[in-house]
Design a protein around this motif. Sequence first.
Motif, mmCIF file in Angstrom:
data_model
loop_
_atom_site.group_PDB
_atom_site.id
_atom_site.type_symbol
_atom_site.label_atom_id
_atom_site.label_comp_id
_atom_site.label_asym_id
_atom_site.label_seq_id
_atom_site.Cartn_x
_atom_site.Cartn_y
_atom_site.Cartn_z
ATOM 1 N N UNK A 1 0.838 -1.212 0.000
ATOM 2 C CA UNK A 1 0.000 0.000 0.000
ATOM 3 C C UNK A 1 0.869 1.257 0.000
ATOM 4 N N UNK A 2 2.014 1.197 0.686
ATOM 5 C CA UNK A 2 2.950 2.324 0.647
ATOM 6 C C UNK A 2 3.435 2.568 -0.776
ATOM 7 N N UNK A 3 3.732 1.470 -1.481
ATOM 8 C CA UNK A 3 4.201 1.577 -2.860
ATOM 9 C C UNK A 3 3.159 2.279 -3.729
ATOM 10 N N UNK A 4 1.905 1.977 -3.506
ATOM 11 C CA UNK A 4 0.838 2.621 -4.269
ATOM 12 C C UNK A 4 0.817 4.124 -4.007
ATOM 13 N N UNK A 5 1.006 4.511 -2.748
ATOM 14 C CA UNK A 5 1.030 5.932 -2.411
ATOM 15 C C UNK A 5 2.222 6.651 -3.014
ATOM 16 N N UNK A 6 3.397 6.022 -2.948
ATOM 17 C CA UNK A 6 4.599 6.606 -3.554
ATOM 18 C C UNK A 6 4.399 6.763 -5.059
ATOM 19 N N UNK A 7 3.857 5.725 -5.700
ATOM 20 C CA UNK A 7 3.630 5.771 -7.142
ATOM 21 C C UNK A 7 2.649 6.882 -7.514
ATOM 22 N N UNK A 8 1.649 7.105 -6.679
ATOM 23 C CA UNK A 8 0.669 8.163 -6.942
ATOM 24 C C UNK A 8 1.344 9.532 -6.976
ATOM 25 N N UNK A 9 2.167 9.812 -5.969
ATOM 26 C CA UNK A 9 2.856 11.099 -5.918
ATOM 27 C C UNK A 9 3.857 11.250 -7.051
ATOM 28 N N UNK A 10 4.655 10.204 -7.292
ATOM 29 C CA UNK A 10 5.674 10.289 -8.338
ATOM 30 C C UNK A 10 5.051 10.382 -9.727
ATOM 31 N N UNK A 11 3.877 9.788 -9.914
ATOM 32 C CA UNK A 11 3.183 9.908 -11.196
ATOM 33 C C UNK A 11 2.783 11.353 -11.448
ATOM 34 N N UNK A 12 2.348 12.027 -10.395
ATOM 35 C CA UNK A 12 2.015 13.459 -10.528
ATOM 36 C C UNK A 12 3.254 14.272 -10.880
ATOM 37 N N UNK A 13 4.383 13.944 -10.244
ATOM 38 C CA UNK A 13 5.646 14.622 -10.548
ATOM 39 C C UNK A 13 6.017 14.398 -12.016
ATOM 40 N N UNK A 14 5.841 13.162 -12.489
ATOM 41 C CA UNK A 14 6.185 12.829 -13.870
ATOM 42 C C UNK A 14 5.337 13.631 -14.859
#
Length: 244
Positions: A177-190
């Motif tokens: 679940x942490x990975x999903x949260x990190x991916x969400x933020x980094x996707x916005x950065x991308x």
Amino acid sequence: MFQILVELQRTIYLAVGEQIKLLSAGGDWLAFMGFLPMGVVFGAAHALTPGYSKAVLATYLAGSDAKVSRGLLVSIILSFTHVTNAVLIAVLSLPLVSIALGSVGRAPLLEDISRALLGLIGVWMLWRAFSRGHHHKHEGEAVGAMAGLIPCPLTLFVMTFAMSRGVPGAGMLFAVTMMAGVALTLSCVAVLSILFRQRLTGFIAGKPLETISRTIEGAAGLALAGVAVWQIMVFPDNAQVSSA
């Protein structure tokens, strides 16, 4: 803002610790599963704090010709590598965790590795900017994997605690679940980085797109290498915590 994110992470970390204790004592997996969505918030907040991975992701995408779909793929690979490496270290080399973490709330060894990788990626981006050869079509994925090589300290903390309580599965589920949260933020950065590059190229009309991209990438590589050197000079005693 930074302090708010730190306090939010601390609150969730203490809460997950309590949930793991309860799970270890009573075996109530249903209650623990109900708490898991907080892992998404935990990961997203963690990825919002200052960190090298975001700098590498943003600067690479700003200087490349990657589309949004490729940018999202790179951010997902970065998130997966960042969290999964921490899980693997905790599961396969628990003694290494105590060496890498050094003391509660810090990750001195990981910070040193992080700085070295940051500098290497910066130099590599500078070489790319001045190289006239064709770039490999899978280099974006390689950048995501390299930027995520530094294991997530918070995942290490959670995994180590869960293993010490005899419920490693709980740590792994929370890591997902942490990975999903990190991916969400980094996707916005991308996405924001790619939109920034597209808007910038629109403002500088008339110049070849390749020249603009090389200029942006060269500046980004120089910035990353400079930040790495600055970190080494200003924080020689590992005063900062590695982040996503």
